[in-house]
Design an enzyme around this catalytic site. Structure first.
Site, PDB file in Angstrom:
ATOM      1  N   GLN A 158      47.827  77.310 -26.981  1.00 47.69           N
ATOM      2  CA  GLN A 158      46.373  77.407 -26.866  1.00 47.69           C
ATOM      3  C   GLN A 158      45.874  76.631 -25.662  1.00 47.69           C
ATOM      4  OE1 GLN A 158      43.407  77.031 -30.301  1.00 47.69           O
ATOM      5  NE2 GLN A 158      43.288  74.996 -29.396  1.00 47.69           N
ATOM      6  N   GLY A 211      36.533  71.278 -37.852  1.00 52.04           N
ATOM      7  CA  GLY A 211      36.260  70.398 -38.974  1.00 52.04           C
ATOM      8  C   GLY A 211      37.521  69.929 -39.668  1.00 52.04           C
ATOM      9  N   ALA A 212      37.348  69.477 -40.936  1.00 51.25           N
ATOM     10  CA  ALA A 212      38.452  68.843 -41.674  1.00 51.25           C
ATOM     11  C   ALA A 212      39.074  67.772 -40.782  1.00 51.25           C
ATOM     12  CB  ALA A 212      39.479  69.878 -42.124  1.00 51.25           C
ATOM     13  N   SER A 241      47.326  67.796 -38.862  1.00 48.60           N
ATOM     14  CA  SER A 241      46.667  69.095 -38.853  1.00 48.60           C
ATOM     15  C   SER A 241      45.705  69.153 -40.025  1.00 48.60           C
ATOM     16  CB  SER A 241      47.697  70.222 -38.979  1.00 48.60           C
ATOM     17  OG  SER A 241      47.061  71.467 -39.219  1.00 48.60           O
ATOM     18  N   ASP A 282      42.688  61.759 -37.906  1.00 50.94           N
ATOM     19  CA  ASP A 282      42.855  60.785 -36.829  1.00 50.94           C
ATOM     20  C   ASP A 282      43.232  61.447 -35.500  1.00 50.94           C
ATOM     21  OD1 ASP A 282      42.202  58.702 -38.469  1.00 50.94           O
ATOM     22  OD2 ASP A 282      44.260  58.073 -38.862  1.00 50.94           O
ATOM     23  N   GLY A 283      43.869  62.613 -35.552  1.00 51.73           N
ATOM     24  CA  GLY A 283      44.177  63.322 -34.323  1.00 51.73           C
ATOM     25  C   GLY A 283      42.919  63.739 -33.593  1.00 51.73           C
ATOM     26  N   HIS A 284      41.945  64.252 -34.332  1.00 48.00           N
ATOM     27  CA  HIS A 284      40.658  64.587 -33.730  1.00 48.00           C
ATOM     28  C   HIS A 284      39.986  63.341 -33.141  1.00 48.00           C
ATOM     29  CE1 HIS A 284      40.813  68.007 -36.774  1.00 48.00           C
ATOM     30  NE2 HIS A 284      40.707  68.632 -35.622  1.00 48.00           N
ATOM     31  N   GLU A 322      47.965  68.642 -27.739  1.00 49.40           N
ATOM     32  CA  GLU A 322      49.134  69.422 -27.347  1.00 49.40           C
ATOM     33  C   GLU A 322      49.871  70.028 -28.535  1.00 49.40           C
ATOM     34  OE1 GLU A 322      51.534  66.944 -24.836  1.00 49.40           O
ATOM     35  OE2 GLU A 322      50.364  67.459 -23.049  1.00 49.40           O
TER      36      GLU A 322
END
Length: 282
Positions: free
Chosen positions: A155, A31-32, A187, A35-37, A150
């Site tokens: 991870q 969540g939160a 982030s 734009d990266g998501h 990335e």
């Protein structure tokens, strides 16, 4: 846009999609959304018939209970962001009980040493939690491909190892780090930064960029010492670690070798907020 809270409900829909031979792209998030998501979602939409986004703050990957309690949560806002992006997205937003049942515990994994490097040194049990929740989520959503940024490169490598360990058929797709104009890696934790911290934080990427420029001509020790000195000059940022590591096994190095790919990794505190980043060096 369909939103699922119950595991059984989304599993039933996924079973129908599989019978129709639909490809499923999966984007796991806590969540939160930013734009990266959405960049991950966009790529998933371009490569699959159906896209599922999970929104779940996974308690087993937090070694710090305070960090877990302060992690930003706003499901209504996240759903609005996704629905504005595409009404075709399926969203899975479960409770911990839907994922873990009555016992919220992580499985202990052997990721062949990947889990003991960098983040693993500072976040005990973190990658066991990551592996455990992703095994559950992959089982529930049965994705053809799953998409990861990335920024969490360690991870990403561990998720690829998890798929091999559990013999899952999902293809793991790594996507470039999405950055603000200042260079700061996007982030969810950025939302917790104070204005003065947000102004100082782009120094992280500025330093990584210089490291990349210097990597061909300077020693690892010289570069590492220089990085430490830069953060000593910035009162608002505290360096937790900086390492140059081999991409293959994420082990940090003291000397460079020919025909080997390297990446620089960094973790920095801005007050209580922990920020990570990395960059390919060659």
């Amino acid at each position: 846009m369909r939103v699922f809270k119950k595991r059984l409900d989304i599993e039933n829909d996924v079973a129908v999609l599989q019978k129709q031979n639909k490809t499923i792209g999966f984007v796991p998030t806590m969540g939160a959304l930013h734009d990266g998501h959405l960049a991950l979602v966009k790529k998933a939409m371009a490569e699959n018939d159906v896209v599922i986004v999970s929104i779940f703050v996974n308690p087993t990957q937090f070694n710090n209970s305070e960090d877990l309690s302060k992690y930003p949560r706003n499901l209504d806002q996240d759903l609005t962001i996704l629905s504005n992006f595409s009404s075709e997205i399926m969203v899975f937003a479960p409770s911990p009980e839907e994922i873990y049942g009555t016992e919220t515990v992580a499985t202990s994994y052997d990721f062949e040493g990947l889990e003991h490097e960098m983040e693993g040194k500072f976040r005990s049990g973190h990658f066991d939690g990551v592996g455990t929740v992703l095994k559950h989520l992959f089982t529930i959503t049965s994705p053809t491909k799953a998409y990861f940024g990335e920024k969490d490169f360690q991870q990403l490598q561990i998720v690829k190892k998890l798929v091999a360990i559990e013999n899952m058929s999902v293809t793991i797709v790594g996507c470039p780090i999405y950055r603000e104009e200042s260079g700061l890696a996007l982030s969810s934790r950025n939302k917790r930064l104070l204005p003065e911290q947000l102004k100082a934080a782009p120094l992280i990427y500025k330093i990584l960029t210089q490291v990349k420029n210097d990597f061909g001509t300077k020693s690892v020790t010289t570069i590492s010492d220089w990085v430490s000195q830069q953060f000593q000059k910035e009162a608002l940022l505290t360096l937790e670690y900086f390492e140059i590591a081999k991409v293959s096994d994420l082990k940090s190095i003291k000397r460079k070798q020919k025909n080997t790919n390297y990446r620089a990794f960094i973790a920095v505190f801005a007050g209580e907020v922990r920020l990570i980043d990395n960059i390919a060096l060659n």
